[in-house]
Scaffold this active site. Structure first.
Site, PDB file in Angstrom:
ATOM      1  N   LYS A   1      34.958  45.713  66.360  1.00 36.72           N
ATOM      2  CA  LYS A   1      33.750  44.876  66.277  1.00 36.72           C
ATOM      3  C   LYS A   1      33.724  44.192  64.927  1.00 36.72           C
ATOM      4  CE  LYS A   1      30.020  44.350  68.879  1.00 36.72           C
ATOM      5  NZ  LYS A   1      30.127  44.522  70.328  1.00 36.72           N
TER       6      LYS A   1
HETATM    7  N1  GLU Z   1      30.496  41.620  72.652  1.00 31.86           N
HETATM    8  C1  GLU Z   1      30.731  42.082  73.984  1.00 31.86           C
HETATM    9  C2  GLU Z   1      30.501  43.569  74.081  1.00 31.86           C
HETATM   10  O1  GLU Z   1      29.801  44.148  73.291  1.00 31.86           O
HETATM   11  C3  GLU Z   1      32.082  41.631  74.520  1.00 31.86           C
HETATM   12  C4  GLU Z   1      33.282  42.132  73.783  1.00 31.86           C
HETATM   13  C5  GLU Z   1      34.600  41.518  74.252  1.00 31.86           C
HETATM   14  O2  GLU Z   1      34.595  40.784  75.219  1.00 31.86           O
HETATM   15  O3  GLU Z   1      35.604  41.801  73.614  1.00 31.86           O
HETATM   16  O4  GLU Z   1      30.944  44.219  74.993  1.00 31.86           O
END
Ligand code: GLU
Length: 416
Positions: free
Chosen positions: A104
């Site tokens: 993240k």
């Molecule tokens: N931000 C989204 C989540 O929390 C998508 C993450 C992604 O597609 O890599 O799942």
């Protein structure tokens, strides 16, 4: 004092590890991220001044594959929150069994007060700063709170410029024209709608009789509301960061969307009564979808929540104390790592399409998404049944995920 997201994530892990009798050393290993990069992001603002932002990229656990997870632009982004969100991504990818670890990113900034050009410069500088630790084989970013396909285009372009050739697989959630996947924009909301529908069916509830409340009218909340209403459910309340609207006879989701695009908020929608975000969570309904920020269901309000099914569209909307209460009050709780996994599932399809240079039509994307969501929902249901009443729905989902992560860890072994 309220716990921060990292303390919450670690507590969830400890609780589940205890149920599973996991080795203590292994738990210590999983509590810590593999790597966290903290970067300075200086930006020349439109007025000529330099402003310095702080950004992060956390990589939690890479035993099952490359790190995967979004980039968040929000004033409250912290290193702890970014690590917690990366940890949740590890569990999310494992619970739906896609070959990724958790990552993240985030920048502490207020994109609502920045121009498009300032956001572009911020994005490009941040991408440059984290360049040494991202690649299609290492760590693949995506959108998260207040980032979108346009921001992903800038990430892709910046990375590609440094490489000297186009690298579409560096990021997911891109526009389709740049190698994005059809169906990616609606995928998180679609996934939420699919598991909510499956849960309703389990409880013998007809979707056409279901009253749905959605907190958050961003990409996740809007699409979940839209798809559920297309499937016959009645959306009685929605909200955004400014507040909520309630209409017992059911809101026209598309018209609310138009109103928000015009005025900047759902507030003031014709014929609806205004409610605060707190009141909205406590409305009597069949399906409640918290799809805004984390930490909104706590021990202070959990007792007053009045829904048969909860489908967590947001990441981390429920605190650990509230988890227990919700499990007793609600008939079915679909935890975040399962409920909102549709986004990363279609991100996985996007990455596969980019690597293969072969693109799918939307029907295929939606059909394969549906297959994974239903399979994972049933697997979590089965684990919940096996673990019995003492385990929460979150324990069940997390233990399924942990089992897969631990298995990969054991197969690989600890080096040296
Ligand atoms: N931000 C989204 C989540 O929390 C998508 C993450 C992604 O597609 O890599 O799942």
């Amino acid at each position: 004092m309220d716990e921060n997201p990292l303390q919450i994530a670690q507590k969830q892990l400890e609780e589940c590890a205890q149920i599973m009798n996991l080795d203590e050393g292994l738990v210590e290993y999983l509590k810590e991220p593999d790597r966290v990069m903290r970067v300075k992001v200086p930006v020349r603002m439109d007025d000529g001044d330099i402003k310095v932002f702080i950004g992060y990229r956390a990589q939690h656990c890479g035993v099952r594959g490359p790190y995967k997870g979004g980039i968040r632009y929000h004033p409250e982004v912290t290193m702890e929150e970014t690590i917690a969100l990366a940890m949740w991504m590890t569990w999310k990818c494992a619970v739906v069994d896609i070959p990724y670890g958790g990552g993240k990113g985030g920048i502490a900034c207020n994109p609502k007060e920045m121009s498009r050009r300032e956001i572009e410069r911020l994005t490009r500088r941040y991408t440059t700063a984290i360049l040494p630790i991202i690649s299609p084989d290492q760590d693949i970013p995506a959108p998260d709170v207040y980032t979108n396909p346009e921001v992903m285009s800038w990430v892709m372009d910046t990375y590609s410029i440094f490489k000297g050739y186009s690298v579409p697989g560096i990021v997911t959630g891109k526009p389709v024209e740049l190698g994005g996947s059809r169906g990616r924009i609606s995928s998180t909301g679609r996934g939420v709608a699919i598991v909510a529908r499956e849960a309703a069916t389990r409880l013998g509830m007809r979707l056409s009789d279901a009253r749905v409340v959605v907190q958050g009218f961003g990409n996740v909340g809007y699409h979940a509301a839209k798809i559920l209403s297309e499937w016959g459910a009645r959306i009685i309340a929605v909200s955004d960061s400014r507040g909520g609207i309630y209409q017992e006879s059911g809101l026209n989701v598309e018209k609310v969307r138009d109103h928000k695009l015009e005025t900047g908020s759902v507030l003031g929608f014709d014929g609806a009564r205004e409610v605060s975000n707190e009141e909205l969570l406590e409305l009597e309904c069949d399906i409640l979808i918290p799809a805004a920020l984390g930490g909104v269901i706590t021990k202070k309000n959990a007792d007053r929540i009045n829904a048969r099914i909860i489908a967590e569209g947001a990441n981390g909307p429920t605190t650990p104390e509230a988890d227990r209460i919700m499990d007793e009050k609600c008939e079915l709780v679909i935890p975040d790592i399962l409920a909102n996994s549709g986004g990363v599932i279609v991100s996985y399809f996007e990455w596969v399409q980019d690597l293969n240079r072969y693109f799918w039509d939307e029907e295929r994307v939606n059909a394969e998404l549906e297959k994974i969501m239903i399979r994972s929902f049933n697997e979590v249901l089965k684990v919940k049944r096996e673990l019995g009443k003492d385990a929460t729905w979150r324990n069940a989902a997390l233990s399924l995920a942990l089992k897969r992560v631990v298995k990969a860890f054991e197969l690989r072994g600890l080096w040296p």
